[in-house]
Write a protein that holds these residues in place. Structure first.
Motif, PDB file in Angstrom:
ATOM      1  N   GLU A   1       0.842  -1.202   0.000  1.00  0.00           N
ATOM      2  CA  GLU A   1       0.000   0.000   0.000  1.00  0.00           C
ATOM      3  C   GLU A   1       0.878   1.254   0.000  1.00  0.00           C
ATOM      4  N   PHE A   2       0.664   2.093  -1.002  1.00  0.00           N
ATOM      5  CA  PHE A   2       1.469   3.312  -1.194  1.00  0.00           C
ATOM      6  C   PHE A   2       0.585   4.564  -1.187  1.00  0.00           C
ATOM      7  N   GLY A   3      -0.512   4.572  -0.419  1.00  0.00           N
ATOM      8  CA  GLY A   3      -1.541   5.591  -0.685  1.00  0.00           C
ATOM      9  C   GLY A   3      -1.549   6.853   0.148  1.00  0.00           C
ATOM     10  N   ALA A   4      -0.667   6.994   1.146  1.00  0.00           N
ATOM     11  CA  ALA A   4      -0.834   8.102   2.107  1.00  0.00           C
ATOM     12  C   ALA A   4      -1.066   9.449   1.432  1.00  0.00           C
ATOM     13  N   ARG A   5      -0.350   9.716   0.369  1.00  0.00           N
ATOM     14  CA  ARG A   5      -0.446  11.031  -0.284  1.00  0.00           C
ATOM     15  C   ARG A   5      -1.798  11.268  -0.946  1.00  0.00           C
ATOM     16  N   ARG A   6      -2.511  10.225  -1.226  1.00  0.00           N
ATOM     17  CA  ARG A   6      -3.784  10.384  -1.940  1.00  0.00           C
ATOM     18  C   ARG A   6      -4.982  10.070  -1.049  1.00  0.00           C
ATOM     19  N   ALA A   7      -4.716   9.770   0.237  1.00  0.00           N
ATOM     20  CA  ALA A   7      -5.816   9.383   1.121  1.00  0.00           C
ATOM     21  C   ALA A   7      -6.628  10.606   1.530  1.00  0.00           C
TER      22      ALA A   7
ATOM     23  N   ALA B   1       2.327  -2.209  -6.183  1.00  0.00           N
ATOM     24  CA  ALA B   1       2.211  -1.117  -5.221  1.00  0.00           C
ATOM     25  C   ALA B   1       0.960  -0.315  -5.585  1.00  0.00           C
ATOM     26  N   VAL B   2      -0.010  -0.341  -4.694  1.00  0.00           N
ATOM     27  CA  VAL B   2      -1.304   0.287  -4.998  1.00  0.00           C
ATOM     28  C   VAL B   2      -1.518   1.450  -4.043  1.00  0.00           C
ATOM     29  N   GLY B   3      -1.815   2.618  -4.601  1.00  0.00           N
ATOM     30  CA  GLY B   3      -1.999   3.819  -3.782  1.00  0.00           C
ATOM     31  C   GLY B   3      -3.439   4.294  -3.778  1.00  0.00           C
ATOM     32  N   THR B   4      -3.699   5.268  -4.655  1.00  0.00           N
ATOM     33  CA  THR B   4      -4.981   5.966  -4.684  1.00  0.00           C
ATOM     34  C   THR B   4      -6.196   5.047  -4.595  1.00  0.00           C
ATOM     35  N   GLN B   5      -6.238   4.072  -5.479  1.00  0.00           N
ATOM     36  CA  GLN B   5      -7.436   3.231  -5.567  1.00  0.00           C
ATOM     37  C   GLN B   5      -7.674   2.440  -4.284  1.00  0.00           C
TER      38      GLN B   5
ATOM     39  N   ALA C   1       5.530  -3.011  -9.770  1.00  0.00           N
ATOM     40  CA  ALA C   1       4.821  -2.048 -10.621  1.00  0.00           C
ATOM     41  C   ALA C   1       4.056  -1.078  -9.747  1.00  0.00           C
ATOM     42  N   SER C   2       3.981   0.176 -10.200  1.00  0.00           N
ATOM     43  CA  SER C   2       3.087   1.165  -9.584  1.00  0.00           C
ATOM     44  C   SER C   2       2.566   2.029 -10.723  1.00  0.00           C
ATOM     45  N   ASN C   3       1.635   2.893 -10.434  1.00  0.00           N
ATOM     46  CA  ASN C   3       1.014   3.833 -11.368  1.00  0.00           C
ATOM     47  C   ASN C   3      -0.471   3.537 -11.489  1.00  0.00           C
ATOM     48  N   ASP C   4      -1.207   4.046 -10.534  1.00  0.00           N
ATOM     49  CA  ASP C   4      -2.662   3.961 -10.570  1.00  0.00           C
ATOM     50  C   ASP C   4      -3.168   2.528 -10.763  1.00  0.00           C
ATOM     51  N   LEU C   5      -2.584   1.625 -10.010  1.00  0.00           N
ATOM     52  CA  LEU C   5      -3.037   0.229 -10.112  1.00  0.00           C
ATOM     53  C   LEU C   5      -4.367   0.052  -9.388  1.00  0.00           C
ATOM     54  N   SER C   6      -5.086  -0.955  -9.800  1.00  0.00           N
ATOM     55  CA  SER C   6      -6.338  -1.344  -9.151  1.00  0.00           C
ATOM     56  C   SER C   6      -6.452  -2.851  -9.361  1.00  0.00           C
TER      57      SER C   6
ATOM     58  N   VAL D   1      13.447  -3.741  -8.859  1.00  0.00           N
ATOM     59  CA  VAL D   1      13.319  -2.539  -9.678  1.00  0.00           C
ATOM     60  C   VAL D   1      11.841  -2.179  -9.723  1.00  0.00           C
ATOM     61  N   ARG D   2      11.554  -0.889  -9.937  1.00  0.00           N
ATOM     62  CA  ARG D   2      10.149  -0.455  -9.972  1.00  0.00           C
ATOM     63  C   ARG D   2       9.829   0.167 -11.318  1.00  0.00           C
ATOM     64  N   LEU D   3       8.712  -0.263 -11.904  1.00  0.00           N
ATOM     65  CA  LEU D   3       8.192   0.323 -13.145  1.00  0.00           C
ATOM     66  C   LEU D   3       7.025   1.219 -12.769  1.00  0.00           C
ATOM     67  N   ASP D   4       7.015   2.450 -13.265  1.00  0.00           N
ATOM     68  CA  ASP D   4       5.989   3.396 -12.800  1.00  0.00           C
ATOM     69  C   ASP D   4       5.285   4.107 -13.940  1.00  0.00           C
ATOM     70  N   SER D   5       5.503   3.691 -15.188  1.00  0.00           N
ATOM     71  CA  SER D   5       4.765   4.305 -16.302  1.00  0.00           C
ATOM     72  C   SER D   5       4.856   3.381 -17.507  1.00  0.00           C
TER      73      SER D   5
END
Ligand SMILES: Nc1ncnc2c1ncn2[C@@H]1O[C@H](COP(=O)(O)OP(=O)(O)OP(=O)(O)O)[C@@H](O)[C@H]1O
Ligand SMILES: O=P(O)(O)OC[C@H]1O[C@H](OP(=O)(O)OP(=O)(O)O)[C@H](O)[C@@H]1O
Ligand SMILES: O=C(O)c1cccnc1
Length: 504
Positions: free
Chosen positions: A173-179, A330-334, A307-312, A277-281
């Motif tokens: 979970e990577f969501g703090a900034r979008r919570a 890595a899932v943030g906003t959703q 992977a990250s970038n608006d995952l759901s 490694v992380r892919l973000d786009s």
């Protein structure tokens, strides 16, 4: 740990154990206090009330939910007091009698709470939590209970959905900034963990709840150095045992990947391994395949790809179906907002079921919104293979499990009836968690709640976890409860004359 006087303002000692602002008795809707005032005024406030908390539709159009937030809700209820600041504020509203405000100083929750254990898999239309308490006690806590349980259940369910399609990959979970605000972030990290997230980037959640914390680096790190390779080397030097390099600041395949391979070789030369490694786009499926092939060819089959970038859950499912080679999502906003279709908020409600020994119900034109009167019990059936099979809501007085062949009905549509089959073993999945205002079950470790959620999800009937048009898990009303409900509806309608709906 909670400081009992909710009026103590948080002090800036650096400790996280101060009473959080949301533990105040004022975290309620004004109408609850207006009703308390009225109940007290009419001498009704000590009448014994039973309220049920339930939702009518699983979030995200799914087939289940993961019950979360209970520990926070119990902590809130147990410590609740009206201190001087709260009473003074209410006085300033000029809405309440002085004698009522004085009475509030003695307000304590003295009732009983029964609930599914936190982390359980739960379904629409069944009482998830039942409060039995004097009317003014049970009424006041509605808002905070719903606030806590609706949100955490929404987020825990989202996490479970992501995990259910991740095919053994980890979800973090990577969501703090979008919570939705600081508390939204904190509760979301907790709930996401219960639903199956392996870790969070939220450091306060790590401290407060003991969650594993993880992190990589941002594009800003790379941008702050003269070039990407220098940035990667500087990071790896400082964190040799836990380096995850973000590949897309310049160009994922043309720059990030070769530079990461160089650093991976250098780390190996010093006796350690690049972790990930992380892919973000970009096209995450395509890029992950290319990056996996390059890492393998260079002798780094154990370097993970994140992977990250608006995952759901939908994106994760799509990536897997496209043959992506990803290990960590890595899932943030959703995740922390419980976003997506059918998300945004869980519509859990809290309804009066009995007052002073008499059943009560809300009648509406919509059968699905008609509440279930009286004290009730939930029975949960397991099949011989330990699969969760069927939940039945019965009258509270029903001491024996439902019987084979009993005709049960759909809570939202009484015309849909079925007979209970043989071969099921029944249990009472709910437990008394508070008695006389004190918790009677010990708080459970979050790891245990996560284990419970994972275990129950794995024992759901086939198709229940499916994202699209899932199998509908059976939740039914016992024959006696359905009869009691129909009788009360008839009595209420008889009292209505010509009007076609009402509330009792
Ligand atoms: N192969 C894929 N299949 C399905 N969805 C994907 C795939 N690759 C990426 N996505 C998702 O598509 C959405 C939009 O990605 P998009 O390509 O617009 O991002 P981007 O423009 O590359 O990145 P950014 O906007 O951060 O620069 C994101 O939710 C992302 O997770
Ligand atoms: O996309 P989410 O699921 O919400 O996950 C968190 C996102 O936060 C970071 O992005 P950042 O805030 O740096 O923005 P950007 O990468 O979208 O530019 C990170 O790179 C993830 O992409
Ligand atoms: O650690 C990371 O990479 C991270 C944390 C939060 C949001 N985006 C990325």
């Amino acid at each position: 740990m909670v400081v009992p006087d909710s009026d103590v303002p948080p002090q800036h000692t650096g400790s996280v154990q101060q009473t959080p602002v949301h533990l105040s008795p004022l975290l309620t809707d004004l109408y609850q206090l207006s009703m308390l005032h009225g109940y007290w005024h009419h001498g009704m406030h000590q009448q014994q009330a039973v309220f049920d908390l339930y939702f009518r539709r699983s979030p995200y159009g799914g087939g289940y939910a993961v019950w979360a937030g209970l520990e926070n809700a119990l902590e809130y209820v147990e410590q609740l007091r009206f201190g001087t600041d709260a009473v003074r504020y209410l006085e300033s509203l000029n809405l309440f009698d002085a004698a009522f405000l004085e009475a509030l100083r003695g307000w304590r929750f003295s009732g009983r709470i029964e609930s599914f254990p936190e982390g359980s898999v739960v379904f629409a239309h069944e009482p998830l939590l039942t409060v039995t308490a004097p009317l003014w006690e049970a009424q006041l806590i509605e808002t905070a209970l719903l606030n806590t349980l609706n949100f955490q259940t929404l987020v825990a369910t989202k996490a479970a959905r992501c995990v259910s399609v991740a095919g053994g990959g980890s979800v973090i979970e990577f969501g703090a900034r979008r919570a939705q605000g600081p508390d939204g972030a904190l509760s979301a990290s907790r709930a996401a963990f219960i639903g199956g997230a392996a870790a969070t980037s939220n450091v306060l959640a790590g401290q407060r709840y003991g969650l594993p914390v993880v992190g990589t680096h941002a594009h800003a790190w790379v941008e702050s150095f003269p070039d990407e390779l220098t940035a990667f080397r500087a990071y790896a030097e400082l964190h040799p045992a836990s380096t995850t390099l973000l590949l897309d600041t310049v160009n994922t395949l043309a720059s990030g990947l070769p530079n990461a391979l160089t650093v991976a070789q250098e780390l190996r030369g010093r006796g350690t391994e690049l972790r990930a490694v992380r892919l973000d786009s970009g096209d995450l499926a395509y890029l992950s395949r290319r990056v996996r092939a390059a890492l393998d060819a260079a002798g780094f089959p154990d370097v993970k790809i994140m992977a990250s970038n608006d995952l759901s859950e939908n994106v994760i499912q799509s990536l897997i179906s496209e043959g992506a080679r990803l290990d960590i999502y890595a899932v943030g906003t959703q995740l922390v907002t419980g976003g997506g279709e059918g998300g945004g908020a869980l519509g859990g409600v809290y309804k009066l079921a009995e007052l002073d020994g008499q059943p009560r119900m809300k009648l509406t034109g919509d059968p699905a919104k008609t509440s279930l009167p009286g004290r009730k019990r939930v029975w949960r059936a397991h099949s011989s293979h330990q699969q969760l099979a069927w939940d039945v809501v019965s009258l509270g007085s029903q001491e024996e499990p439902p019987s084979v062949g009993e005709r049960v009905s759909d809570p939202a549509n009484p015309l849909r009836r079925s007979r209970l089959p043989a071969g099921l073993s029944w249990e009472n999945p709910r437990q008394t968690v508070m008695e006389a205002g004190r918790r009677v079950t010990a708080p459970e470790a979050l790891e245990d709640l996560q284990r419970r959620a994972r275990g129950e999800c794995s024992r759901l009937p086939e198709g229940t976890l499916r994202l699209l048009n899932p199998h509908t898990y059976r939740v039914s009303l016992s024959a006696d409860l359905q009869t009691a409900r129909e009788q009360l509806i008839s009595r209420l309608e008889d009292g209505l004359g010509d009007t076609d709906s009402g509330t009792a």
